[in-house]
Design a protein around this motif. Sequence first.
Motif, PDB file in Angstrom:
ATOM      1  N   THR A 107      10.352 -17.403  11.289  1.00 23.10           N
ATOM      2  CA  THR A 107      10.537 -16.112  10.895  1.00 23.10           C
ATOM      3  C   THR A 107       9.002 -15.641  10.322  1.00 23.10           C
ATOM      4  O   THR A 107       8.383 -16.597   9.697  1.00 23.10           O
ATOM      5  CB  THR A 107      11.477 -15.729   9.848  1.00 23.10           C
ATOM      6  OG1 THR A 107      11.275 -16.683   8.687  1.00 23.10           O
ATOM      7  CG2 THR A 107      12.904 -16.104  10.554  1.00 23.10           C
ATOM      8  N   VAL A 108       8.829 -14.459  10.241  1.00 18.75           N
ATOM      9  CA  VAL A 108       7.890 -13.938   9.739  1.00 18.75           C
ATOM     10  C   VAL A 108       8.333 -12.740   8.477  1.00 18.75           C
ATOM     11  O   VAL A 108       9.063 -11.861   8.955  1.00 18.75           O
ATOM     12  CB  VAL A 108       6.704 -13.167  10.363  1.00 18.75           C
ATOM     13  CG1 VAL A 108       5.493 -12.186   9.646  1.00 18.75           C
ATOM     14  CG2 VAL A 108       5.991 -14.085  11.177  1.00 18.75           C
ATOM     15  N   GLN A 109       8.313 -12.670   7.341  1.00 19.26           N
ATOM     16  CA  GLN A 109       8.708 -11.902   6.542  1.00 19.26           C
ATOM     17  C   GLN A 109       7.974 -11.366   5.484  1.00 19.26           C
ATOM     18  O   GLN A 109       6.929 -11.954   4.898  1.00 19.26           O
ATOM     19  CB  GLN A 109       9.826 -12.807   5.553  1.00 19.26           C
ATOM     20  CG  GLN A 109      10.936 -13.452   6.555  1.00 19.26           C
ATOM     21  CD  GLN A 109      11.968 -14.036   5.627  1.00 19.26           C
ATOM     22  OE1 GLN A 109      12.652 -13.478   4.816  1.00 19.26           O
ATOM     23  NE2 GLN A 109      11.922 -15.301   5.507  1.00 19.26           N
ATOM     24  N   ILE A 110       7.951 -10.136   5.338  1.00 19.18           N
ATOM     25  CA  ILE A 110       6.826  -9.189   4.739  1.00 19.18           C
ATOM     26  C   ILE A 110       7.361  -8.146   3.626  1.00 19.18           C
ATOM     27  O   ILE A 110       8.575  -8.015   3.601  1.00 19.18           O
ATOM     28  CB  ILE A 110       6.358  -8.182   5.764  1.00 19.18           C
ATOM     29  CG1 ILE A 110       5.879  -9.014   7.038  1.00 19.18           C
ATOM     30  CG2 ILE A 110       5.333  -7.110   5.202  1.00 19.18           C
ATOM     31  CD1 ILE A 110       5.435  -8.268   8.407  1.00 19.18           C
ATOM     32  N   MET A 111       6.600  -8.275   2.493  1.00 21.18           N
ATOM     33  CA  MET A 111       7.004  -7.094   1.331  1.00 21.18           C
ATOM     34  C   MET A 111       5.851  -6.369   1.189  1.00 21.18           C
ATOM     35  O   MET A 111       4.908  -7.005   1.257  1.00 21.18           O
ATOM     36  CB  MET A 111       7.191  -7.980   0.046  1.00 21.18           C
ATOM     37  CG  MET A 111       8.384  -8.819   0.006  1.00 21.18           C
ATOM     38  SD  MET A 111       8.802  -9.859  -1.499  1.00 21.18           S
ATOM     39  CE  MET A 111       8.843  -8.549  -2.762  1.00 21.18           C
ATOM     40  N   VAL A 112       6.010  -5.209   1.132  1.00 23.30           N
ATOM     41  CA  VAL A 112       5.063  -3.960   1.114  1.00 23.30           C
ATOM     42  C   VAL A 112       5.444  -3.206  -0.165  1.00 23.30           C
ATOM     43  O   VAL A 112       6.429  -2.841  -0.377  1.00 23.30           O
ATOM     44  CB  VAL A 112       5.076  -3.153   2.281  1.00 23.30           C
ATOM     45  CG1 VAL A 112       4.171  -1.838   2.118  1.00 23.30           C
ATOM     46  CG2 VAL A 112       4.836  -3.846   3.615  1.00 23.30           C
ATOM     47  N   LYS A 113       4.344  -2.998  -1.069  1.00 24.25           N
ATOM     48  CA  LYS A 113       4.611  -2.251  -2.247  1.00 24.25           C
ATOM     49  C   LYS A 113       4.120  -0.899  -2.046  1.00 24.25           C
ATOM     50  O   LYS A 113       3.219  -0.691  -1.647  1.00 24.25           O
ATOM     51  CB  LYS A 113       3.701  -2.960  -3.282  1.00 24.25           C
ATOM     52  CG  LYS A 113       3.942  -2.419  -4.842  1.00 24.25           C
ATOM     53  CD  LYS A 113       5.408  -2.871  -5.126  1.00 24.25           C
ATOM     54  CE  LYS A 113       6.006  -2.272  -6.724  1.00 24.25           C
ATOM     55  NZ  LYS A 113       5.556  -3.092  -7.710  1.00 24.25           N
ATOM     56  N   ASP A 114       5.286  -0.082  -2.375  1.00 17.74           N
ATOM     57  CA  ASP A 114       5.227   1.337  -2.498  1.00 17.74           C
ATOM     58  C   ASP A 114       6.135   2.001  -3.227  1.00 17.74           C
ATOM     59  O   ASP A 114       7.338   2.042  -2.931  1.00 17.74           O
ATOM     60  CB  ASP A 114       5.272   1.942  -0.989  1.00 17.74           C
ATOM     61  CG  ASP A 114       4.911   3.519  -0.915  1.00 17.74           C
ATOM     62  OD1 ASP A 114       5.158   4.146  -1.996  1.00 17.74           O
ATOM     63  OD2 ASP A 114       4.326   4.109   0.144  1.00 17.74           O
ATOM     64  N   SER A 115       5.747   2.128  -4.614  1.00 14.57           N
ATOM     65  CA  SER A 115       6.794   2.420  -5.773  1.00 14.57           C
ATOM     66  C   SER A 115       7.625   3.607  -5.659  1.00 14.57           C
ATOM     67  O   SER A 115       8.387   3.797  -5.914  1.00 14.57           O
ATOM     68  CB  SER A 115       5.644   2.379  -7.042  1.00 14.57           C
ATOM     69  OG  SER A 115       4.610   3.463  -7.062  1.00 14.57           O
ATOM     70  N   LYS A 116       6.839   4.676  -4.852  1.00 22.56           N
ATOM     71  CA  LYS A 116       7.731   5.790  -4.516  1.00 22.56           C
ATOM     72  C   LYS A 116       8.557   5.764  -3.393  1.00 22.56           C
ATOM     73  O   LYS A 116       9.633   5.957  -3.406  1.00 22.56           O
ATOM     74  CB  LYS A 116       6.628   6.954  -4.289  1.00 22.56           C
ATOM     75  CG  LYS A 116       5.830   7.513  -5.411  1.00 22.56           C
ATOM     76  CD  LYS A 116       5.047   8.678  -5.128  1.00 22.56           C
ATOM     77  CE  LYS A 116       4.270   9.340  -6.448  1.00 22.56           C
ATOM     78  NZ  LYS A 116       2.981   8.582  -6.452  1.00 22.56           N
TER      79      LYS A 116
END
Lengths: 163, 163
Positions: A107-116
């Motif tokens: 797998t490739v697992q991703i977290m993207v930060k966008d507080s809104k």
Amino acid sequence: MKRSLCFLLLAASVAMPSAAGHADGEGSPIFGVTIPENYRQWEMIAPSQEDGSFNELRAILGNAISVKAYREGTLPFPDGAILVKLAWKRVPSPEFGGAFVPGHATTVQIMVKDSKRYAFTGGWGFGRFVDGQPVDRAQHETCFGCHQANVKEHDFVFTRLAP
Amino acid sequence: MKRSLCFLLLAASVAMPSAAGHADGEGSPIFGVTIPENYRQWEMIAPSQEDGSFNELRAILGNAISVKAYREGTLPFPDGAILVKLAWKRVPSPEFGGAFVPGHATTVQIMVKDSKRYAFTGGWGFGRFVDGQPVDRAQHETCFGCHQANVKEHDFVFTRLAP
């Protein structure tokens, strides 16, 4: 100075990816997170290993924004931070007894930060991909609950920067 | 294009380091290999794990010359290729059962390709460092024998590029 320029270039190429990573292919259910371009060249945050039925070796890479936050101890991570976890089956090295190496990619697992955009999930959007395609909605519904239960105090991020 | 520029910058900063890596601190016995500048930012070739008394998680990073060779399947590796293996004690994650993460750093091990300077050891110079200092001559005498015995057909390099 060379390093700084590289960072600027990387930042220019990956920062603020309309809040969900560069669009290459389909986005994840719920979050619309896509696989970022050139993530394989990002700096390594840490390796890890998972036992049991997973039986995987993993490596977590981070974009320039996330690396800067790690090095400076910035929490919460700033918007634009992206982490990518690559996972492979853990297989014995055929060449060195007692060593284990990456087998096939899982797998490739991703977290993207966008507080809104992701305000209801700690500011993070999640994406889990197999063979470049996002897995189903049900799997994505489980991401935040686990991160919230275990690493709320580290801005919902398990991985620490390996020294 | 941005990527290429980064590669050029990296290449300019790390290539041909008088054949033994950038000089920061003392070089290794026999080989005179030193710890390259900024290696922690290099691209990850693969993670690995070692059982037994080592009980380590590891990550192998490569400079731009080595990464290009990996991606293009070039063997033997060209002069100027440098690989750095970082190793940490493998410790259970306190936050997720069944997961293991890097503990304290143990060794940094380096291979530098210079087919002329290191002609008698397959074209590779070796360096093994603990807390930034090279270990003793006796340990360095064992490097090539093991690489020669096990991975001669892969230009004496154990690590493969993780997909």
